[in-house]
Design an enzyme around this catalytic site. Structure first.
Site, PDB file in Angstrom:
ATOM      1  N   PRO A 164     -15.566  -5.512   2.568  1.00 33.20           N
ATOM      2  CA  PRO A 164     -16.913  -5.885   3.192  1.00 33.20           C
ATOM      3  C   PRO A 164     -18.059  -4.960   2.409  1.00 33.20           C
ATOM      4  O   PRO A 164     -19.376  -5.604   2.600  1.00 33.20           O
ATOM      5  CB  PRO A 164     -16.872  -5.783   4.453  1.00 33.20           C
ATOM      6  CG  PRO A 164     -15.765  -4.677   4.875  1.00 33.20           C
ATOM      7  CD  PRO A 164     -14.961  -4.886   3.755  1.00 33.20           C
ATOM      8  N   LEU A 165     -17.903  -4.045   1.906  1.00 33.97           N
ATOM      9  CA  LEU A 165     -18.998  -3.065   1.580  1.00 33.97           C
ATOM     10  C   LEU A 165     -19.111  -2.957  -0.022  1.00 33.97           C
ATOM     11  O   LEU A 165     -19.506  -2.085  -0.434  1.00 33.97           O
ATOM     12  CB  LEU A 165     -18.889  -1.701   2.046  1.00 33.97           C
ATOM     13  CG  LEU A 165     -19.112  -1.343   3.498  1.00 33.97           C
ATOM     14  CD1 LEU A 165     -18.664  -0.178   4.131  1.00 33.97           C
ATOM     15  CD2 LEU A 165     -20.187  -2.069   4.087  1.00 33.97           C
ATOM     16  N   TYR A 225       0.910  -1.222   0.034  1.00 33.78           N
ATOM     17  CA  TYR A 225       0.085  -0.004   0.109  1.00 33.78           C
ATOM     18  C   TYR A 225       1.028   1.295  -0.063  1.00 33.78           C
ATOM     19  O   TYR A 225       1.372   1.896   1.058  1.00 33.78           O
ATOM     20  CB  TYR A 225      -0.916   0.164   1.192  1.00 33.78           C
ATOM     21  CG  TYR A 225      -1.895  -1.331   1.349  1.00 33.78           C
ATOM     22  CD1 TYR A 225      -2.157  -2.099   0.221  1.00 33.78           C
ATOM     23  CD2 TYR A 225      -2.534  -1.417   2.467  1.00 33.78           C
ATOM     24  CE1 TYR A 225      -2.979  -3.023   0.284  1.00 33.78           C
ATOM     25  CE2 TYR A 225      -3.277  -2.614   2.800  1.00 33.78           C
ATOM     26  CZ  TYR A 225      -3.481  -3.480   1.435  1.00 33.78           C
ATOM     27  OH  TYR A 225      -4.267  -4.462   1.598  1.00 33.78           O
ATOM     28  N   HIS A 272       0.308 -12.208   1.298  1.00 35.51           N
ATOM     29  CA  HIS A 272      -0.765 -11.368   0.635  1.00 35.51           C
ATOM     30  C   HIS A 272      -1.359 -12.135  -0.769  1.00 35.51           C
ATOM     31  O   HIS A 272      -2.578 -12.109  -0.718  1.00 35.51           O
ATOM     32  CB  HIS A 272      -0.154  -9.985   0.276  1.00 35.51           C
ATOM     33  CG  HIS A 272      -1.106  -8.816   0.057  1.00 35.51           C
ATOM     34  ND1 HIS A 272      -0.669  -7.516   0.030  1.00 35.51           N
ATOM     35  CD2 HIS A 272      -2.560  -8.822  -0.045  1.00 35.51           C
ATOM     36  CE1 HIS A 272      -1.833  -6.862  -0.107  1.00 35.51           C
ATOM     37  NE2 HIS A 272      -2.669  -7.516   0.085  1.00 35.51           N
ATOM     38  N   ARG A 323     -16.633  -2.697  -1.950  1.00 34.08           N
ATOM     39  CA  ARG A 323     -15.869  -1.553  -2.423  1.00 34.08           C
ATOM     40  C   ARG A 323     -16.616  -0.215  -2.487  1.00 34.08           C
ATOM     41  O   ARG A 323     -16.368   0.586  -3.133  1.00 34.08           O
ATOM     42  CB  ARG A 323     -15.149  -1.601  -3.597  1.00 34.08           C
ATOM     43  CG  ARG A 323     -14.383  -2.940  -3.713  1.00 34.08           C
ATOM     44  CD  ARG A 323     -13.509  -3.294  -5.005  1.00 34.08           C
ATOM     45  NE  ARG A 323     -12.794  -4.329  -5.044  1.00 34.08           N
ATOM     46  CZ  ARG A 323     -11.634  -4.763  -4.408  1.00 34.08           C
ATOM     47  NH1 ARG A 323     -11.004  -3.495  -3.845  1.00 34.08           N
ATOM     48  NH2 ARG A 323     -11.006  -5.994  -4.296  1.00 34.08           N
ATOM     49  N   GLY A 324     -17.347  -0.067  -1.525  1.00 31.18           N
ATOM     50  CA  GLY A 324     -18.284   1.163  -1.114  1.00 31.18           C
ATOM     51  C   GLY A 324     -19.386   1.277  -1.579  1.00 31.18           C
ATOM     52  O   GLY A 324     -20.392   1.847  -1.443  1.00 31.18           O
ATOM     53  N   PHE A 325     -19.827   0.146  -2.719  1.00 30.14           N
ATOM     54  CA  PHE A 325     -20.907   0.259  -3.537  1.00 30.14           C
ATOM     55  C   PHE A 325     -22.207   0.247  -2.466  1.00 30.14           C
ATOM     56  O   PHE A 325     -23.377   0.728  -2.594  1.00 30.14           O
ATOM     57  CB  PHE A 325     -21.079  -0.832  -4.505  1.00 30.14           C
ATOM     58  CG  PHE A 325     -22.026  -0.269  -5.801  1.00 30.14           C
ATOM     59  CD1 PHE A 325     -22.970   0.164  -5.639  1.00 30.14           C
ATOM     60  CD2 PHE A 325     -21.453  -0.530  -7.188  1.00 30.14           C
ATOM     61  CE1 PHE A 325     -23.995   0.331  -6.642  1.00 30.14           C
ATOM     62  CE2 PHE A 325     -22.042  -0.321  -8.205  1.00 30.14           C
ATOM     63  CZ  PHE A 325     -23.379   0.379  -8.114  1.00 30.14           C
TER      64      PHE A 325
END
Length: 326
Positions: A205-206, A56, A124, A208-210
């Site tokens: 978990p969302l 990252y 990873h 990617r925000g959607f």
């Protein structure tokens, strides 16, 4: 926030964690001051499982966490990862899970994080050119040396999970899991980790925000947001995916909560530790409230009906691809 035991090796973590990646890379503009405030606020409210990786940035996210939380090290659980070979200047060379690189990577992560031990260290991505036994064997040596407490793998198949676990007991498997991405329920991964006593950590978990309901068109994303290149967020797929979000929102409305909170509560009801990512204190606090939400059997059945496996339009979204293999 309550704590849970992740896996069967003894690691306790907050029931919900914080994915720190977006504070440094991929998801649009960054604000270090707000990121540092968000990390500290997370600890204040009990969200103490902080997830990062050397990739990252590379390295920038680990350094940020070291700067932000170095004085609070005893209050947090740090999880980081290695898989792609990076030079110290950030130049990438593709997958490298070799023992030599693993030892080099962990020492560098310890330095960047400003700590003498990593609580949870992940492979990873599995190096396709090496047996996973070599990577996990090297990671086991880190545990013996006191540099790492617990081991995990990310995005591994049931066979590879078993092989890794046979070398050194795994504490966690991290993969994408949400109401939009339920593959692990059907490809044997969730069944395997449950059988072996390995905890499950859900990234994205969302969706990617959607699933927050805040994205209704591609232009809602910043020009440099990597999600613009993911099929789920293309104009031709957004309408279909919003139809699912609307159903989830209707269910959330009946409980007086938001679709974000319903989605996170659903994951925790699956005995999973979600690590939603955010760069802002407001969203952090909102997400953390999900840990106190109780869902009934009827709630869970309704959620399953609204967002069954395979419902999301567009190919399964994955993280930006790694550099080509060396």
């Amino acid at each position: 926030m309550k704590t849970v035991t992740l896996g069967s090796q003894g690691l306790s973590v907050s029931a919900e964690g914080l994915g720190a990646m977006g504070m440094s890379v991929w998801y649009g503009p960054r604000n270090e001051a707000e990121a540092i405030a968000t990390l500290n606020r997370a600890v204040d409210i009990g969200v103490t499982h902080i997830d990062t990786a050397e990739a990252y940035g590379p390295f920038e996210n680990e350094k940020l966490i070291g700067r932000a939380l170095g004085k609070r090290r005893a209050e947090i659980t740090i999880a980081t990862k290695f898989a792609i070979e990076f030079d110290d200047d950030g130049t990438a060379h593709g997958h490298n899970g070799s023992a030599a690189y693993a030892h080099r990577a962990v020492d560098r992560s310890l330095k960047h994080l400003g700590t003498d031990v990593i609580d949870l260290y992940y492979l990873h991505r599995v190096d396709p050119q090496l047996p996973i036994e070599e990577s996990i064997g090297a990671m086991s040596e880190m545990v013996q040396a006191g540099k790492v407490r617990y081991l995990g793998v990310s995005e591994a198949s049931p066979e590879l999970i078993r092989r890794a676990h046979a070398v050194h007991p795994l504490t966690a498997l991290q993969s994408e899991y949400s109401l939009f991405t339920r593959d692990v329920e059907h490809n044997g991964v969730l069944e395997t980790v449950r059988e072996l006593g390995i905890g499950f950590v859900a990234f994205s978990p969302l969706g990617r925000g959607f699933l927050s309901g805040k994205i209704t068109r591609t232009d809602d994303l910043a020009p440099d947001d990597a999600r613009r290149g993911l099929p789920r967020f293309s104009e031709e797929n957004i309408a279909a995916n919003l139809a699912v979000v609307h159903k989830v929102t209707e269910l959330a409305d009946t409980k007086g909560i938001t679709p974000t909170q319903l989605t996170l509560a659903w994951l925790m009801a699956q005995r999973v530790v979600p690590i939603p990512g955010t760069k802002r204190r407001t969203y952090l606090e909102h997400n953390a409230e999900a840990a106190a939400i109780e869902l009934t059997a009827e709630d869970l059945a309704a959620i399953d009906a609204a967002a069954p496996h395979g419902i999301a339009a567009g190919d399964r979204d994955v993280a930006p691809p790694p550099p080509p293999a060396r």
